[in-house]
Design an enzyme around this catalytic site. Structure first.
Site, short mmCIF file in Angstrom:
data_model
loop_
_atom_site.label_atom_id
_atom_site.label_comp_id
_atom_site.label_asym_id
_atom_site.label_seq_id
_atom_site.Cartn_x
_atom_site.Cartn_y
_atom_site.Cartn_z
N TYR A 48 68.05 -37.47 12.73
CA TYR A 48 68.41 -38.90 12.66
C TYR A 48 67.97 -39.50 11.32
O TYR A 48 68.75 -40.18 10.63
CB TYR A 48 67.73 -39.62 13.82
N LYS B 10 70.35 -41.05 8.32
CA LYS B 10 70.24 -42.45 7.87
C LYS B 10 69.85 -42.51 6.38
O LYS B 10 70.34 -43.38 5.65
CB LYS B 10 69.22 -43.20 8.73
P1 NDP Z 1 73.86 -48.13 21.30
O1 NDP Z 1 73.47 -46.78 21.78
O2 NDP Z 1 73.49 -49.33 22.09
O3 NDP Z 1 75.46 -48.17 21.05
C1 NDP Z 1 76.06 -47.14 20.34
C2 NDP Z 1 77.50 -47.51 20.07
O4 NDP Z 1 78.09 -46.43 19.32
C3 NDP Z 1 78.31 -47.70 21.32
O5 NDP Z 1 79.24 -48.74 21.12
C4 NDP Z 1 79.03 -46.36 21.47
O6 NDP Z 1 80.29 -46.55 22.08
C5 NDP Z 1 79.23 -45.95 20.01
N1 NDP Z 1 79.35 -44.51 19.80
C6 NDP Z 1 78.41 -43.56 19.99
N2 NDP Z 1 78.91 -42.35 19.68
C7 NDP Z 1 80.19 -42.55 19.30
C8 NDP Z 1 81.24 -41.68 18.88
N3 NDP Z 1 81.07 -40.35 18.78
N4 NDP Z 1 82.45 -42.22 18.59
C9 NDP Z 1 82.65 -43.55 18.68
N5 NDP Z 1 81.70 -44.43 19.06
C10 NDP Z 1 80.48 -43.92 19.37
O7 NDP Z 1 73.30 -48.20 19.80
P2 NDP Z 1 72.61 -49.44 19.03
O8 NDP Z 1 73.44 -50.64 19.17
O9 NDP Z 1 71.18 -49.47 19.37
O10 NDP Z 1 72.70 -48.88 17.52
C11 NDP Z 1 73.76 -49.21 16.64
C12 NDP Z 1 73.41 -48.64 15.26
O11 NDP Z 1 72.18 -49.19 14.82
C13 NDP Z 1 73.23 -47.13 15.26
O12 NDP Z 1 73.75 -46.59 14.06
C14 NDP Z 1 71.74 -46.96 15.31
O13 NDP Z 1 71.33 -45.74 14.71
C15 NDP Z 1 71.30 -48.14 14.47
N6 NDP Z 1 69.92 -48.54 14.72
C16 NDP Z 1 69.53 -48.99 15.96
C17 NDP Z 1 68.21 -49.36 16.15
C18 NDP Z 1 67.72 -49.87 17.47
O14 NDP Z 1 66.52 -50.12 17.56
N7 NDP Z 1 68.55 -50.07 18.48
C19 NDP Z 1 67.22 -49.24 15.08
C20 NDP Z 1 67.75 -48.79 13.84
C21 NDP Z 1 69.06 -48.45 13.68
P3 NDP Z 1 80.79 -45.80 23.43
O15 NDP Z 1 79.60 -45.39 24.21
O16 NDP Z 1 81.67 -46.85 24.08
O17 NDP Z 1 81.58 -44.65 22.91
#
Ligand code: NDP
Length: 246
Positions: A154, A158
């Site tokens: 991860y 990033k």
């Molecule tokens: P969530 O796990 O809550 O949501 C992930 C989203 O990505 C969902 O909408 C999911 O859609 C989509 N997704 C996952 N895999 C795929 C794929 N293969 N194709 C298409 N869509 C995909 O994540 P967060 O909202 O927490 O995180 C969003 C971003 O922020 C990420 O990049 C994460 O690394 C980053 N981030 C988050 C932090 C946190 O504390 N939450 C901290 C730092 C960074 P669906 O399931 O409908 O396919």
């Protein structure tokens, strides 16, 4: 008044069915943009688009498949007429200590978090170059700056996004296409809800603002970077982390 106006802009936000991506889609819609909501399941993405309102439309795409990402950009441009703002937000974790990390856990995380962003940027840049206006915002993580035990895949994905973004910013600046990174700290979503309460408590204690962030904390910054208010900012990494990394 500090108004962010994205009227007339089309935004593609990956991973916008929930969490941070959904909050970004809501914020961009509120600012007047027409937003493409993306998740793996088309029906779910369409349902979320209906809830977000405005002119939002849902698209199903597994972004770990490069051909599907290229087709997604084509579909969004066909549906809306352009793609002016790209937010590479979708991301996954597959944590393990190095010794136990399998090749497939490395590949899945790097393909979803990093390669998909490269493919999406390559696909949107042609239209942005023609229109001489574009905003690319990549959602990384403070982990990409600090590293983290158990998250080598991860953190590498990033940190890779940061190098990709700076290169893209240099390549496309002359065409008025700006590329920046938002690096969230710990934000309350499904990703962090999976953590043990004691771990969340310990974590909060290390954050100067003494709380986890909310998806809206990230969304407001993304809307700003997408707007003309940020017209002189490119190639930057902006941590939104309650002061964790300083
Ligand atoms: P969530 O796990 O809550 O949501 C992930 C989203 O990505 C969902 O909408 C999911 O859609 C989509 N997704 C996952 N895999 C795929 C794929 N293969 N194709 C298409 N869509 C995909 O994540 P967060 O909202 O927490 O995180 C969003 C971003 O922020 C990420 O990049 C994460 O690394 C980053 N981030 C988050 C932090 C946190 O504390 N939450 C901290 C730092 C960074 P669906 O399931 O409908 O396919």
């Amino acid at each position: 008044m500090f108004a962010i106006d994205l009227t007339g802009r089309v935004a593609l936000v990956t991973g916008s069915t929930r969490g941070i991506g959904r909050a970004i889609a809501e914020e961009l819609t509120a600012a007047g943009a027409r937003v493409a909501i993306v998740g793996r399941d088309a029906a779910k993405a369409e349902a979320v688009a209906a809830e977000v309102g405005g002119d939002a439309k849902g698209f199903g795409c597994d972004i770990s498949d490069p051909a599907a990402v290229t087709a997604l950009v084509e579909a969004v441009e066909a549906a809306f007429g352009s793609c002016d703002i790209l937010v590479n937000n979708a991301g996954i974790t597959k944590d393990n200590l190095m010794l136990r990390m399998k090749d497939e856990d490395w590949d899945a995380v790097v393909d979803t978090n990093l390669k998909a962003a490269f493919v999406a940027i390559r696909a949107v840049q042609r239209g942005m170059m023609k229109r001489r206006w574009g905003r690319i915002i990549n959602i990384a993580s403070v982990v990409g700056l600090m590293g983290n035990k158990g998250q080598a895949n991860y953190a590498a994905s990033k940190a890779g996004l940061i190098g990709l973004s700076k290169s893209v910013a240099k390549e496309l600046a002359s065409r008025n296409i700006l590329c920046n990174v938002v690096a969230p700290g710990f934000i309350r979503t499904d990703m962090t809800d999976a953590m043990a309460p004691a771990a969340v408590e310990a974590l909060s204690a290390a954050i100067p603002l003494e709380r986890l962030g909310e998806p809206a904390d990230i969304a407001g910054v993304v809307a700003f970077l997408a707007s003309d208010r940020a017209a002189y900012i490119t190639g930057q990494v902006l941590p939104v982390d309650g002061g964790l990394v300083m």
